[in-house]
Design a protein around this motif. Structure first.
Motif, PDB file in Angstrom:
ATOM      1  N   LEU A   7      23.613  -7.668   7.131  1.00  0.00           N
ATOM      2  CA  LEU A   7      22.166  -8.577   7.650  1.00  0.00           C
ATOM      3  C   LEU A   7      22.260  -8.561   9.221  1.00  0.00           C
ATOM      4  N   ASP A   8      23.558  -9.538   9.206  1.00  0.00           N
ATOM      5  CA  ASP A   8      23.505 -10.098  10.254  1.00  0.00           C
ATOM      6  C   ASP A   8      24.044  -8.658  11.691  1.00  0.00           C
ATOM      7  N   VAL A   9      23.892  -7.993  11.469  1.00  0.00           N
ATOM      8  CA  VAL A   9      24.442  -6.895  12.423  1.00  0.00           C
ATOM      9  C   VAL A   9      22.793  -5.961  12.132  1.00  0.00           C
ATOM     10  N   GLY A  10      22.358  -5.899  11.054  1.00  0.00           N
ATOM     11  CA  GLY A  10      20.839  -5.109  11.124  1.00  0.00           C
ATOM     12  C   GLY A  10      21.037  -4.086  10.448  1.00  0.00           C
ATOM     13  N   GLU A  11      21.908  -4.288   9.524  1.00  0.00           N
ATOM     14  CA  GLU A  11      22.683  -3.115   8.773  1.00  0.00           C
ATOM     15  C   GLU A  11      22.391  -2.612   7.220  1.00  0.00           C
TER      16      GLU A  11
END
Length: 454
Positions: free
Chosen positions: A169-173
């Motif tokens: 989630l932190d890297v947008g995946e």
């Protein structure tokens, strides 16, 4: 993540082995300690010894009672202004013997012997109950530790999934849904872990109560399955011949039959012989030189009951009803033992099938989890798919633990149903608890007389 899945079996084994003390504690050691510790067994032994005393009391009615007595008396008198006194001293022995009572005493002796035999078989029955309870407590602790280790490992997996979902989630995946689902499973897993831990504490307390020591490093391996015959018919035959509960029923029938004979003997005649011999010495104002009188008497009495207000007839009827009752209870005991053998035999067969199925499910589940994780990483599966696959794997592992536990318990339950879950049959290094030698010793009814003479 792959390493976590591949190492799960080893982690579970290491975690289970690490719980408890370093010293191993086999089932045999636990059974041995419990046999020496169990209060129920000690109480059954004392009850058997107490029952043996009833034989002595019954035998005493066939033997004479002999007593000795000494008495003295000093008296004074004042009549017509004259003072007088007299001293008396008496000593003698008495004899009383019931020489015939219509064989009532013989029936009462047989009744007491049967009751003592019944109490002896109760020791073996209590022994089986105690040892089976120990096995159940032993396996409850062992399986409880395995479940705690498994659920701890499961928590670690869910925690790793939650962290992985957060990282994606932190890297947008990833999505917040993935994070929430992983955290929810982590919370459920933590609750299951705490429940297993609480149940383990209860199981360990039960183990300590039965065995007398806290459980250490446990191992379910044993070689007592060799005592199980090759067919259920053979198992049933052994149970019907040697199960303590069946032997108790047979002894109870004997006791009831003897009680009925004793009640019927109340209608017959009784012959008693009595005798007395003694010496009386007296001296006083009226007899200054003193006197010494020797006396003896011998008598007999024959009594025949004619009417006792209905008490004798009621006693016979009651004794006959008690005999019928014990025979009915014996039939019920046979059925219960037979049911227990069949149930335990079926339990072993069922546990074997469950173990085979669970092993296959664990192997397949491990492969599925690893594959779903790879597919999730490639974007074709979701975090929920991973969580579900892990839940199925955990369920299969718990089924394997429970089935393995059930197999051991069913094995010992079958031995118990056959009447072979005893310290002697298991070859435990203990002194066998029995009141047989005590019974043989106390039946020496003349020991009391020799003790007085000494």
């Amino acid at each position: 993540m792959k390493k976590l899945i591949k190492a799960s079996g080893l982690a579970l084994l290491l975690a289970t082995s690490a719980i408890g003390a370093a010293q191993a504690q086999s089932i045999t050691q636990a059974l041995t300690a419990a046999y020496d510790h169990a209060p129920d067994l000690q109480a059954a032994l004392l009850n058997a010894k107490s029952s043996a005393e009833n034989i002595v009391q019954a035998q005493s009615r066939k033997l004479p009672t002999i007593g000795a007595s000494v008495s003295g008396n000093q008296s004074w008198s004042l009549a017509a202004g004259r003072f007088g006194d007299e001293s008396q001293l008496q000593a003698g022995i008495s004899y009383n013997h019931t020489v015939f009572d219509n064989f009532r005493t013989e029936a009462q002796i047989e009744q007491a012997r049967a009751a003592a035999e019944l109490a002896e078989y109760q020791i073996a029955n209590s022994e089986q109950n105690v040892l089976l309870s120990v096995v159940q407590a032993y396996m409850d602790v062992l399986s409880g530790r395995q479940l705690v280790a498994l659920r701890q490992e499961n928590n670690n997996f869910f925690q790793a999934q939650a962290q992985s979902a957060q990282d994606r989630l932190d890297v947008g995946e990833g999505t917040r849904i993935d994070v929430a689902q992983a955290q929810a499973r982590l919370a459920q897993g933590d609750a299951a872990y705490r429940a297993a831990l609480s149940q383990l504490e209860v199981s360990q307390a039960t183990f300590q109560r039965l065995v007398g020591v806290r459980p250490q490093q446990l191992d379910s391996s044993h070689n007592y399955a060799r005592l199980i015959p090759g067919s259920i018919d053979s198992a049933l035959a052994e149970a019907e011949v040697g199960h303590p509960a069946i032997m108790i029923s047979k002894a109870a029938i004997r006791a009831a039959q003897a009680g009925s004979d004793a009640a019927e003997a109340e209608f017959g005649p009784t012959a008693t012989v009595t005798g007395q011999a003694g010496n009386r010495w007296s001296q006083g104002t009226a007899n200054p030189n003193g006197s010494n009188v020797l006396s003896a008497s011998l008598g007999f009495q024959v009594t025949v009951p004619i009417y006792a207000g209905g008490a004798i007839g009621a006693g016979v009827r009651k004794a006959n009803l008690e005999q019928i009752k014990t025979e009915v209870e014996a039939m019920s005991t046979y059925d219960q033992v037979r049911e227990a053998v069949i149930s335990a035999w079926a339990g072993i067969q069922s546990a074997d099938a469950q173990i085979q199925a669970a092993n296959a499910a664990v192997q397949a589940g491990s492969t599925v989890v690893e594959g779903v994780i790879q597919e999730r990483d490639l974007g074709t599966r979701t975090t929920l798919d991973v969580l579900n696959a892990q839940a199925e794997l955990t369920s299969a592992r718990e089924t394997l633990i429970n089935a393995s536990t059930s197999k051991v318990i069913a094995t010992f339950s079958l031995l118990s149903a056959m009447g072979r879950l005893t310290a002697q049959d298991l070859g435990l290094p203990v002194e066998i608890k029995s009141a047989v030698n005590y019974t043989q010793t106390v039946e020496d009814v003349w020991q009391e007389l020799r003790t007085v003479a000494e």
